[in-house]
Design a protein around this motif. Structure first.
Motif, PDB file in Angstrom:
ATOM      1  N   GLY A  69       0.787  -1.228   0.000  1.00  0.00           N
ATOM      2  CA  GLY A  69       0.000   0.000   0.000  1.00  0.00           C
ATOM      3  C   GLY A  69       0.820   1.280   0.000  1.00  0.00           C
ATOM      4  N   TYR A  70       2.140   1.160  -0.086  1.00  0.00           N
ATOM      5  CA  TYR A  70       3.007   2.343  -0.111  1.00  0.00           C
ATOM      6  C   TYR A  70       3.310   2.672  -1.566  1.00  0.00           C
ATOM      7  CZ  TYR A  70       3.489   1.719   4.877  1.00  0.00           C
ATOM      8  OH  TYR A  70       3.221   1.614   6.213  1.00  0.00           O
ATOM      9  N   THR A  71       2.409   3.435  -2.185  1.00  0.00           N
ATOM     10  CA  THR A  71       2.506   3.681  -3.619  1.00  0.00           C
ATOM     11  C   THR A  71       3.186   5.001  -3.964  1.00  0.00           C
ATOM     12  OG1 THR A  71       0.282   4.599  -3.606  1.00  0.00           O
ATOM     13  CG2 THR A  71       0.498   2.253  -4.126  1.00  0.00           C
ATOM     14  N   ALA A  72       3.437   5.828  -2.986  1.00  0.00           N
ATOM     15  CA  ALA A  72       4.179   7.067  -3.220  1.00  0.00           C
ATOM     16  C   ALA A  72       5.603   6.837  -2.734  1.00  0.00           C
ATOM     17  CB  ALA A  72       3.535   8.231  -2.469  1.00  0.00           C
ATOM     18  N   ASN A  73       6.530   6.859  -3.657  1.00  0.00           N
ATOM     19  CA  ASN A  73       7.926   6.589  -3.325  1.00  0.00           C
ATOM     20  C   ASN A  73       8.754   7.767  -3.799  1.00  0.00           C
ATOM     21  OD1 ASN A  73       7.469   3.732  -2.519  1.00  0.00           O
ATOM     22  ND2 ASN A  73       6.748   3.647  -4.625  1.00  0.00           N
ATOM     23  N   GLY A  74       9.409   8.417  -2.864  1.00  0.00           N
ATOM     24  CA  GLY A  74      10.182   9.602  -3.211  1.00  0.00           C
ATOM     25  C   GLY A  74      11.639   9.461  -2.801  1.00  0.00           C
ATOM     26  N   HIS A 120       9.143   6.164   1.597  1.00  0.00           N
ATOM     27  CA  HIS A 120       7.932   5.537   1.068  1.00  0.00           C
ATOM     28  C   HIS A 120       6.735   6.029   1.865  1.00  0.00           C
ATOM     29  CE1 HIS A 120      10.175   2.636  -1.350  1.00  0.00           C
ATOM     30  NE2 HIS A 120      10.989   2.538  -0.321  1.00  0.00           N
ATOM     31  N   GLY A 121       5.616   6.202   1.179  1.00  0.00           N
ATOM     32  CA  GLY A 121       4.388   6.604   1.848  1.00  0.00           C
ATOM     33  C   GLY A 121       3.181   6.120   1.072  1.00  0.00           C
ATOM     34  N   ARG A 122       2.035   6.193   1.708  1.00  0.00           N
ATOM     35  CA  ARG A 122       0.792   5.777   1.043  1.00  0.00           C
ATOM     36  C   ARG A 122       0.314   6.840   0.049  1.00  0.00           C
ATOM     37  NH1 ARG A 122      -0.781   1.069   3.144  1.00  0.00           N
ATOM     38  NH2 ARG A 122      -0.099   0.562   5.244  1.00  0.00           N
ATOM     39  N   ASP A 123       0.822   8.076   0.188  1.00  0.00           N
ATOM     40  CA  ASP A 123       0.475   9.141  -0.749  1.00  0.00           C
ATOM     41  C   ASP A 123       1.606  10.169  -0.751  1.00  0.00           C
ATOM     42  OD1 ASP A 123      -0.076  11.159   1.393  1.00  0.00           O
ATOM     43  OD2 ASP A 123      -1.734   9.792   1.827  1.00  0.00           O
ATOM     44  N   ARG A 124       1.606  11.040  -1.748  1.00  0.00           N
ATOM     45  CA  ARG A 124       2.674  12.037  -1.887  1.00  0.00           C
ATOM     46  C   ARG A 124       2.729  13.006  -0.711  1.00  0.00           C
ATOM     47  NH1 ARG A 124       4.631  13.735  -7.624  1.00  0.00           N
ATOM     48  NH2 ARG A 124       4.538  11.732  -8.672  1.00  0.00           N
ATOM     49  N   ASP A 125       1.576  13.378  -0.182  1.00  0.00           N
ATOM     50  CA  ASP A 125       1.566  14.307   0.946  1.00  0.00           C
ATOM     51  C   ASP A 125       2.315  13.730   2.149  1.00  0.00           C
ATOM     52  OD1 ASP A 125       0.190  16.235  -0.481  1.00  0.00           O
ATOM     53  OD2 ASP A 125      -1.775  15.668   0.325  1.00  0.00           O
ATOM     54  N   THR A 126       2.152  12.438   2.381  1.00  0.00           N
ATOM     55  CA  THR A 126       2.858  11.790   3.483  1.00  0.00           C
ATOM     56  C   THR A 126       4.362  11.826   3.234  1.00  0.00           C
ATOM     57  OG1 THR A 126       0.982  10.337   3.934  1.00  0.00           O
ATOM     58  CG2 THR A 126       3.130   9.617   4.760  1.00  0.00           C
ATOM     59  N   VAL A 127       4.766  11.507   2.014  1.00  0.00           N
ATOM     60  CA  VAL A 127       6.195  11.537   1.675  1.00  0.00           C
ATOM     61  C   VAL A 127       6.737  12.945   1.857  1.00  0.00           C
ATOM     62  CG1 VAL A 127       7.874  11.280  -0.207  1.00  0.00           C
ATOM     63  CG2 VAL A 127       6.095   9.541   0.140  1.00  0.00           C
ATOM     64  N   LEU A 128       6.014  13.939   1.373  1.00  0.00           N
ATOM     65  CA  LEU A 128       6.475  15.326   1.496  1.00  0.00           C
ATOM     66  C   LEU A 128       6.560  15.763   2.953  1.00  0.00           C
ATOM     67  CD1 LEU A 128       4.597  16.879  -1.548  1.00  0.00           C
ATOM     68  CD2 LEU A 128       7.061  16.404  -1.353  1.00  0.00           C
ATOM     69  N   ALA A 129       5.655  15.292   3.791  1.00  0.00           N
ATOM     70  CA  ALA A 129       5.726  15.604   5.224  1.00  0.00           C
ATOM     71  C   ALA A 129       6.981  14.982   5.838  1.00  0.00           C
ATOM     72  CB  ALA A 129       4.472  15.105   5.936  1.00  0.00           C
ATOM     73  N   HIS A 130       7.295  13.758   5.435  1.00  0.00           N
ATOM     74  CA  HIS A 130       8.518  13.113   5.931  1.00  0.00           C
ATOM     75  C   HIS A 130       9.764  13.859   5.445  1.00  0.00           C
ATOM     76  CE1 HIS A 130       6.400   9.954   7.854  1.00  0.00           C
ATOM     77  NE2 HIS A 130       6.140   9.231   6.777  1.00  0.00           N
ATOM     78  N   VAL A 131       9.730  14.333   4.218  1.00  0.00           N
ATOM     79  CA  VAL A 131      10.861  15.098   3.685  1.00  0.00           C
ATOM     80  C   VAL A 131      11.062  16.370   4.508  1.00  0.00           C
ATOM     81  CG1 VAL A 131      11.651  16.438   1.670  1.00  0.00           C
ATOM     82  CG2 VAL A 131      10.772  14.104   1.368  1.00  0.00           C
ATOM     83  N   SER A 151       7.873   6.822 -11.042  1.00  0.00           N
ATOM     84  CA  SER A 151       6.787   6.847 -12.023  1.00  0.00           C
ATOM     85  C   SER A 151       6.485   5.447 -12.558  1.00  0.00           C
ATOM     86  CB  SER A 151       7.142   7.780 -13.184  1.00  0.00           C
ATOM     87  OG  SER A 151       8.317   7.340 -13.824  1.00  0.00           O
ATOM     88  N   ALA A 152       7.316   4.464 -12.193  1.00  0.00           N
ATOM     89  CA  ALA A 152       7.106   3.085 -12.644  1.00  0.00           C
ATOM     90  C   ALA A 152       7.734   2.142 -11.635  1.00  0.00           C
ATOM     91  CB  ALA A 152       7.741   2.876 -14.013  1.00  0.00           C
ATOM     92  N   ILE A 153       7.251   0.905 -11.619  1.00  0.00           N
ATOM     93  CA  ILE A 153       7.837  -0.137 -10.783  1.00  0.00           C
ATOM     94  C   ILE A 153       8.871  -0.868 -11.628  1.00  0.00           C
ATOM     95  CG2 ILE A 153       7.404  -2.240  -9.465  1.00  0.00           C
ATOM     96  CD1 ILE A 153       4.476  -1.329  -9.217  1.00  0.00           C
ATOM     97  N   LEU A 154      10.085  -0.915 -11.144  1.00  0.00           N
ATOM     98  CA  LEU A 154      11.149  -1.618 -11.850  1.00  0.00           C
ATOM     99  C   LEU A 154      11.478  -2.898 -11.108  1.00  0.00           C
ATOM    100  CD1 LEU A 154      13.470   1.438 -12.552  1.00  0.00           C
ATOM    101  CD2 LEU A 154      11.752   0.442 -14.055  1.00  0.00           C
ATOM    102  N   LYS A 155      11.758  -3.944 -11.850  1.00  0.00           N
ATOM    103  CA  LYS A 155      12.136  -5.213 -11.225  1.00  0.00           C
ATOM    104  C   LYS A 155      13.540  -5.058 -10.678  1.00  0.00           C
ATOM    105  CE  LYS A 155      12.677 -10.083 -12.153  1.00  0.00           C
ATOM    106  NZ  LYS A 155      12.665 -11.133 -13.141  1.00  0.00           N
ATOM    107  N   LYS A 156      13.706  -5.370  -9.388  1.00  0.00           N
ATOM    108  CA  LYS A 156      15.002  -5.237  -8.751  1.00  0.00           C
ATOM    109  C   LYS A 156      15.634  -6.618  -8.599  1.00  0.00           C
ATOM    110  CE  LYS A 156      13.062  -2.264  -5.527  1.00  0.00           C
ATOM    111  NZ  LYS A 156      13.043  -1.686  -4.219  1.00  0.00           N
ATOM    112  N   THR A 157      16.756  -6.803  -9.226  1.00  0.00           N
ATOM    113  CA  THR A 157      17.511  -8.048  -9.048  1.00  0.00           C
ATOM    114  C   THR A 157      18.987  -7.702  -8.986  1.00  0.00           C
ATOM    115  OG1 THR A 157      17.726  -8.433 -11.425  1.00  0.00           O
ATOM    116  CG2 THR A 157      15.847  -9.466 -10.323  1.00  0.00           C
ATOM    117  N   GLY A 158      19.708  -8.536  -8.309  1.00  0.00           N
ATOM    118  CA  GLY A 158      21.154  -8.373  -8.257  1.00  0.00           C
ATOM    119  C   GLY A 158      21.805  -9.232  -9.325  1.00  0.00           C
ATOM    120  N   LEU A 159      23.098  -9.291  -9.280  1.00  0.00           N
ATOM    121  CA  LEU A 159      23.866 -10.120 -10.193  1.00  0.00           C
ATOM    122  C   LEU A 159      23.469 -11.577 -10.011  1.00  0.00           C
ATOM    123  CD1 LEU A 159      26.266 -10.326 -12.164  1.00  0.00           C
ATOM    124  CD2 LEU A 159      27.730 -10.577 -10.171  1.00  0.00           C
ATOM    125  N   ARG A 160      23.315 -12.285 -11.105  1.00  0.00           N
ATOM    126  CA  ARG A 160      22.953 -13.700 -11.070  1.00  0.00           C
ATOM    127  C   ARG A 160      24.051 -14.518 -11.744  1.00  0.00           C
ATOM    128  NH1 ARG A 160      19.567 -12.071  -7.910  1.00  0.00           N
ATOM    129  NH2 ARG A 160      17.336 -12.104  -8.218  1.00  0.00           N
TER     130      ARG A 160
END
Length: 165
Positions: A69-74, A120-131, A151-160
């Motif tokens: 549910g943390y869709t705002a990531n800054g 990370h926050g549930r909305d941008r206002d929360t993220v901005l308050a934390h900032v 603006s997008a979810i990227l797949k995070k992987t390390g070296l394989r």
């Protein structure tokens, strides 16, 4: 710093077995041990030795913030006094709402920022308050700042490494 020696056969098999993540079960080391045909104590001992020796960097959970549910990531970026960046970076990194914090070199004249902190926050206002909380903590040692929102979810992987040699 990592060892110059290549991993032995067991280490290589252990790396391959864990590189996509530990099994999501109550006793993941037991499952790995069964897969590898060894005792769970050996799995734990060798992983600890690989951590200590620098062959692997960490063992930890990588949560999917969006699924939680943390869709705002800054990514907050800060131009912090170099003389205080270690002390202040440590303080920012200990804030409950900061998932990672690190120093990076500036790229002047276009990029004056040397301290990065993911919020990370549930909305941008929360993220901005934390900032704003981070800004208060940094005080006069901070000369400039910005927040870059995902603006997008990227797949995070390390070296394989492959399993066939």
């Amino acid at each position: 710093m990592s060892s110059a020696l290549p991993p032995d056969d067991f280490e290589r098999r252990l790396i391959i077995a864990t590189q996509a993540g530990l099994p999501l079960v109550p006793r993941p080391y037991d499952v790995l041990a069964e897969q590898l045909g060894v005792d769970a104590a050996l799995v734990k001992t060798r992983l600890a030795a690989m951590l200590q020796g620098g062959r692997i960097r960490r063992i930890g959970a990588v949560p999917n913030h969006y699924a939680l549910g943390y869709t705002a990531n800054g990514m907050s970026v800060w131009d912090v006094d170099d003389a205080r960046i270690g002390e202040l970076g440590e303080a920012v990194g200990h804030l409950d709402f900061v998932t990672h914090c690190y120093e990076r070199p500036r790229a002047l004249p276009d990029w004056p920022y040397n301290l990065f902190a993911m919020v990370h926050g549930r909305d941008r206002d929360t993220v901005l308050a934390h900032v704003e909380e981070i800004a208060t903590l940094l005080g006069a040692a901070c000369r400039a700042r910005d927040v870059l929102f995902s603006s997008a979810i990227l797949k995070k992987t390390g070296l394989r490494i492959g399993g066939d040699g």
